[in-house]
Design a protein around this motif. Structure first.
Motif, PDB file in Angstrom:
ATOM      1  N   CYS A  45       0.848  -1.189   0.000  1.00  0.00           N
ATOM      2  CA  CYS A  45       0.000   0.000   0.000  1.00  0.00           C
ATOM      3  C   CYS A  45       0.885   1.242   0.000  1.00  0.00           C
ATOM      4  CB  CYS A  45      -0.892  -0.030   1.249  1.00  0.00           C
ATOM      5  SG  CYS A  45      -1.950   1.412   1.427  1.00  0.00           S
ATOM      6  N   ASP A  46       0.563   2.221  -0.859  1.00  0.00           N
ATOM      7  CA  ASP A  46       1.339   3.460  -0.923  1.00  0.00           C
ATOM      8  C   ASP A  46       1.193   4.284   0.359  1.00  0.00           C
ATOM      9  OD1 ASP A  46       2.255   2.827  -3.438  1.00  0.00           O
ATOM     10  OD2 ASP A  46       0.724   4.007  -4.482  1.00  0.00           O
ATOM     11  N   LYS A  47      -0.002   4.294   0.950  1.00  0.00           N
ATOM     12  CA  LYS A  47      -0.238   5.079   2.176  1.00  0.00           C
ATOM     13  C   LYS A  47       0.415   4.455   3.408  1.00  0.00           C
ATOM     14  CE  LYS A  47      -4.628   7.257   0.969  1.00  0.00           C
ATOM     15  NZ  LYS A  47      -6.039   7.388   1.392  1.00  0.00           N
ATOM     16  N   LEU A  48       0.686   3.171   3.344  1.00  0.00           N
ATOM     17  CA  LEU A  48       1.365   2.455   4.425  1.00  0.00           C
ATOM     18  C   LEU A  48       2.631   1.831   3.833  1.00  0.00           C
ATOM     19  CD1 LEU A  48      -1.717   0.572   5.943  1.00  0.00           C
ATOM     20  CD2 LEU A  48      -0.583   2.579   6.904  1.00  0.00           C
ATOM     21  N   PRO A  49       3.703   2.629   3.697  1.00  0.00           N
ATOM     22  CA  PRO A  49       4.869   2.146   2.945  1.00  0.00           C
ATOM     23  C   PRO A  49       5.567   0.931   3.541  1.00  0.00           C
ATOM     24  CG  PRO A  49       5.334   4.236   4.014  1.00  0.00           C
ATOM     25  CD  PRO A  49       3.874   3.974   4.216  1.00  0.00           C
ATOM     26  N   PHE A  50       5.362   0.658   4.821  1.00  0.00           N
ATOM     27  CA  PHE A  50       6.028  -0.492   5.435  1.00  0.00           C
ATOM     28  C   PHE A  50       5.074  -1.663   5.642  1.00  0.00           C
ATOM     29  CE2 PHE A  50       8.422   3.253   6.737  1.00  0.00           C
ATOM     30  CZ  PHE A  50       9.660   2.926   6.235  1.00  0.00           C
TER      31      PHE A  50
END
Length: 130
Positions: A45-50
């Motif tokens: 997910c781009d909004k949750l990079p990790f």
């Protein structure tokens, strides 16, 4: 000479039948009922990079959720073609809206909606050694 012409006509008829058969098989495959896409592989997910979510169909529909040092393991099941449900200690019967054509899904985590995209068709688990 007559035998040669009969053989030639026979070969041409056989080639014609093969071409027509190939054409009919392609039409049947084109219009046959397509199976719905399968939720499998590794998603990010781009909004949750990790964060990443891993779905392993071959391991009894097991899924893994990773985000920083948080990890949750559970199972997933199919509802409709676009709905799947995941169950674990973090996710209790949480609905995923899956788009098989785009290889993405939408999920609510802690009250926020996130879009996860497939970055590998294989279920890959990344473990960091310290």
């Amino acid at each position: 000479m007559k035998v040669y012409k009969k053989r030639l006509v026979g070969i041409l008829v056989l080639i014609f039948i093969c071409i027509i058969g190939n054409f009919l098989v392609r039409i049947i495959l084109l219009y046959s009922v397509k199976e719905s896409p399968i939720l499998q592989g590794t998603y990010s997910c781009d909004k949750l990079p990790f964060a990443s979510m891993v779905f392993d169909l071959d391991d009894n529909n097991t899924f893994y959720y990773y985000n920083y040092d948080e990890m949750s393991k559970g199972t997933y099941s199919k509802g409709t073609d676009s709905e799947h449900f995941i169950n674990s200690s973090k996710f209790q019967n949480t609905k995923i809206l899956y788009d098989g054509e785009k290889q993405t899904f939408i999920i609510k985590i802690d009250g926020e909606t996130y879009l996860f995209k497939q970055f590998d068709r294989l279920p890959i688990i990344h473990l960091e050694s310290e």
